[in-house]
Design an enzyme around this catalytic site. Structure first.
Site, PDB file in Angstrom:
ATOM      1  N   ASP A  11       0.875  -1.165   0.000  1.00 37.36           N
ATOM      2  CA  ASP A  11       0.000   0.000   0.000  1.00 37.36           C
ATOM      3  C   ASP A  11       0.923   1.230   0.000  1.00 37.36           C
ATOM      4  OD1 ASP A  11      -2.226   1.766   0.493  1.00 37.36           O
ATOM      5  OD2 ASP A  11      -1.541   1.850   2.577  1.00 37.36           O
ATOM      6  N   ASP A  13      -0.257   5.106   0.704  1.00 39.05           N
ATOM      7  CA  ASP A  13      -0.587   6.158   1.679  1.00 39.05           C
ATOM      8  C   ASP A  13      -0.625   5.612   3.102  1.00 39.05           C
ATOM      9  OD1 ASP A  13      -0.950   8.388  -0.119  1.00 39.05           O
ATOM     10  OD2 ASP A  13      -2.677   7.291  -0.889  1.00 39.05           O
ATOM     11  N   GLY A  54     -10.444   7.026  -0.937  1.00 42.72           N
ATOM     12  CA  GLY A  54     -10.563   7.808  -2.177  1.00 42.72           C
ATOM     13  C   GLY A  54     -10.792   9.275  -1.851  1.00 42.72           C
ATOM     14  N   GLY A  55      -9.929  10.138  -2.379  1.00 40.08           N
ATOM     15  CA  GLY A  55     -10.015  11.567  -2.062  1.00 40.08           C
ATOM     16  C   GLY A  55     -11.309  12.206  -2.537  1.00 40.08           C
ATOM     17  N   ALA A  90      -7.417  19.860  -8.008  1.00 38.57           N
ATOM     18  CA  ALA A  90      -6.570  20.910  -7.414  1.00 38.57           C
ATOM     19  C   ALA A  90      -5.725  20.332  -6.281  1.00 38.57           C
ATOM     20  CB  ALA A  90      -7.443  22.052  -6.904  1.00 38.57           C
ATOM     21  N   ASP A 189      -1.598  -0.178   6.192  1.00 36.79           N
ATOM     22  CA  ASP A 189      -1.657   0.583   7.438  1.00 36.79           C
ATOM     23  C   ASP A 189      -3.078   0.746   7.964  1.00 36.79           C
ATOM     24  OD1 ASP A 189      -2.372   2.368   5.275  1.00 36.79           O
ATOM     25  OD2 ASP A 189      -2.295   3.971   6.762  1.00 36.79           O
TER      26      ASP A 189
HETATM   27  C1  XBP Z   1      -5.578   5.931   0.173  1.00 39.06           C
HETATM   28  C2  XBP Z   1      -6.719   6.762  -0.101  1.00 39.06           C
HETATM   29  C3  XBP Z   1      -6.526   7.901  -1.006  1.00 39.06           C
HETATM   30  C4  XBP Z   1      -5.674   9.028  -0.458  1.00 39.06           C
HETATM   31  C5  XBP Z   1      -5.719  10.238  -1.335  1.00 39.06           C
HETATM   32  O1  XBP Z   1      -6.017   4.694   0.721  1.00 39.06           O
HETATM   33  O2  XBP Z   1      -7.823   6.539   0.378  1.00 39.06           O
HETATM   34  O3  XBP Z   1      -7.786   8.425  -1.296  1.00 39.06           O
HETATM   35  O4  XBP Z   1      -6.185   9.407   0.812  1.00 39.06           O
HETATM   36  O5  XBP Z   1      -5.539   9.941  -2.681  1.00 39.06           O
HETATM   37  P1  XBP Z   1      -5.048   3.435   0.775  1.00 39.06           P
HETATM   38  P2  XBP Z   1      -6.585  10.400  -3.801  1.00 39.06           P
HETATM   39  O6  XBP Z   1      -3.786   3.862   1.460  1.00 39.06           O
HETATM   40  O7  XBP Z   1      -5.800   2.421   1.588  1.00 39.06           O
HETATM   41  O8  XBP Z   1      -4.808   2.956  -0.640  1.00 39.06           O
HETATM   42  O9  XBP Z   1      -7.023  11.774  -3.443  1.00 39.06           O
HETATM   43  O10 XBP Z   1      -5.824  10.341  -5.113  1.00 39.06           O
HETATM   44  O11 XBP Z   1      -7.746   9.435  -3.734  1.00 39.06           O
HETATM   45 MG    MG Z   2      -2.974   3.224   3.378  1.00 39.43          MG
END
Ligand code: XBP
Ligand code: MG
Length: 247
Positions: A11, A13, A54-55, A90, A189
Site C-alpha cells: 500500500d 498512503d 478515495g479523495g 486541485a 496501514d
Molecule cells: C488511500 C486513499 C486515497 C488518499 C488520497 O487509501 O484513500 O484516497 O487518501 O488519494 P489506501 P486520492 O492507502 O488504503 O490505498 O485523493 O488520489 O484518492
Molecule cells: Mg494506506
C-alpha cells in the site's frame, strides 16, 4: 506446506510514507483555500474522514455530512459532485508540488524491507486507491526518476475504480504479477486496506502509522508500529515465508 512467496504488495498512503497527515490533508486544505472555501481539515478530523477511501469520495462524504451546517456546501448532489471533482484535481496538483519539494520521507524500515525482499528474489508491487499521478510524484521523490523499473506491478485508482475495502486493486495486482494470492504478501496501514487484501485471499501485515493506532486489525498476519525486522523473520511469523525463491 505454504506456497512459495514471490511478491510483496505495498500500500502507499500511510504505509510507505505519512502521506495522509502530511501530504493529502495539507493539499486538501490548500485547495479549499484557493477555492475560497472556509473549510479546514485538522489532523484528527482528517483521521475520521479516512474511513472513506478515495479523495474524491471523501470530499463528497464530507459535503453530505456538513450539508446543513455549512452554507458553502452546494445543495444539489450534482453540484457537490462537480465541486468534488474540481477540488480533487486541485488537491492532487498541490500534493504533487508538495512531494516534489521533498517534504515527505519514507517511513522507517521501508527501504530496508524492500531491498532485503528484492535480494531474496521477491517482486515488489503497489496496490493503492490513490491517483496514479500521486504515486508517480511521491515515488520519483523517494526512489528517483527511474523508480518504476523496481516495481513489477503498480495498480492505482484509475486501474481499480472500486476502492478499498473492495479487493479489486489487489486482484488486479495479482493478475499483473501472474501470481496466486498465496504467493503474495501485502503490507498495509489501515483496516480498509487489510480488508481489501484479505478479501483477495492475500496474507497481510500492518505497519501502524500516524492514523489507525487504536484500530482493530482482525485477520492481520502481524501488527507493528514500524518494519524493524528482516522480511524472512517478519514473514515467517505470518506463516507466509517459505524461504527465498529456488529458481
Ligand atoms: C488511500 C486513499 C486515497 C488518499 C488520497 O487509501 O484513500 O484516497 O487518501 O488519494 P489506501 P486520492 O492507502 O488504503 O490505498 O485523493 O488520489 O484518492
Ligand atoms: Mg494506506
Amino acid at each position: 506446506m505454504p506456497a512459495l512467496l514471490r511478491a510483496l504488495i505495498w500500500d502507499v498512503d500511510g504505509t510507505v510514507a505519512e502521506t495522509e497527515r502530511d501530504g493529502h490533508r495539507v493539499a486538501f486544505n490548500l485547495a479549499f483555500e484557493a477555492h475560497g472555501l472556509p473549510w479546514h481539515w485538522g489532523v484528527d478530523e482528517y483521521g475520521a474522514l479516512l474511513a472513506v477511501a478515495g479523495g474524491r469520495e471523501r470530499l463528497i462524504h464530507y459535503m453530505e455530512q456538513q450539508a446543513s451546517a455549512l452554507a458553502s456546501v452546494p445543495k444539489e448532489p450534482s453540484q457537490r459532485d462537480a465541486l468534488a471533482r474540481q477540488l480533487h484535481l486541485a488537491k492532487n496538483a498541490h500534493y504533487g508540488a508538495l512531494v516534489a519539494r521533498g517534504c515527505i520521507a519514507l517511513r522507517p524500515g521501508v527501504q530496508r524491507l524492500m531491498e532485503e525482499a528484492r535480494r531474496a528474489g521477491l517482486a515488489q508491487a503497489v496496490a493503492t486507491t490513490t491517483s496514479r499521478s500521486n504515486v508517480e510524484a511521491l515515488f520519483a521523490s523517494l526512489f528517483g526518476a527511474d523508480w518504476e523499473r523496481a516495481f513489477a506491478a503498480v495498480v492505482c485508482a484509475e486501474d481499480a475504480p472500486l476502492k478499498k475495502p473492495h479487493p479489486q486493486v489487489y486482484e488486479r495486482a495479482l493478475q499483473r504479477l501472474g501470481l496466486r494470492p498465496e504467493e503474495a504478501f501485502a503490507i498495509e496501514d489501515s483496516p480498509n486496506g487489510l480488508q481489501a487484501a484479505r478479501a483477495a485471499g492475500i496474507a497481510c501485515g500492518i505497519t501502524r502509522g500516524a492514523y489507525f493506532r487504536g484500530a482493530e486489525f482482525p485477520g492481520a498476519a502481524w501488527v507493528r508500529d514500524d518494519l524493524p525486522v528482516p522480511p524472512a523473520v517478519a514473514l515467517a511469523v505470518s506463516g507466509a515465508w517459505a524461504g527465498p525463491r529456488a529458481d
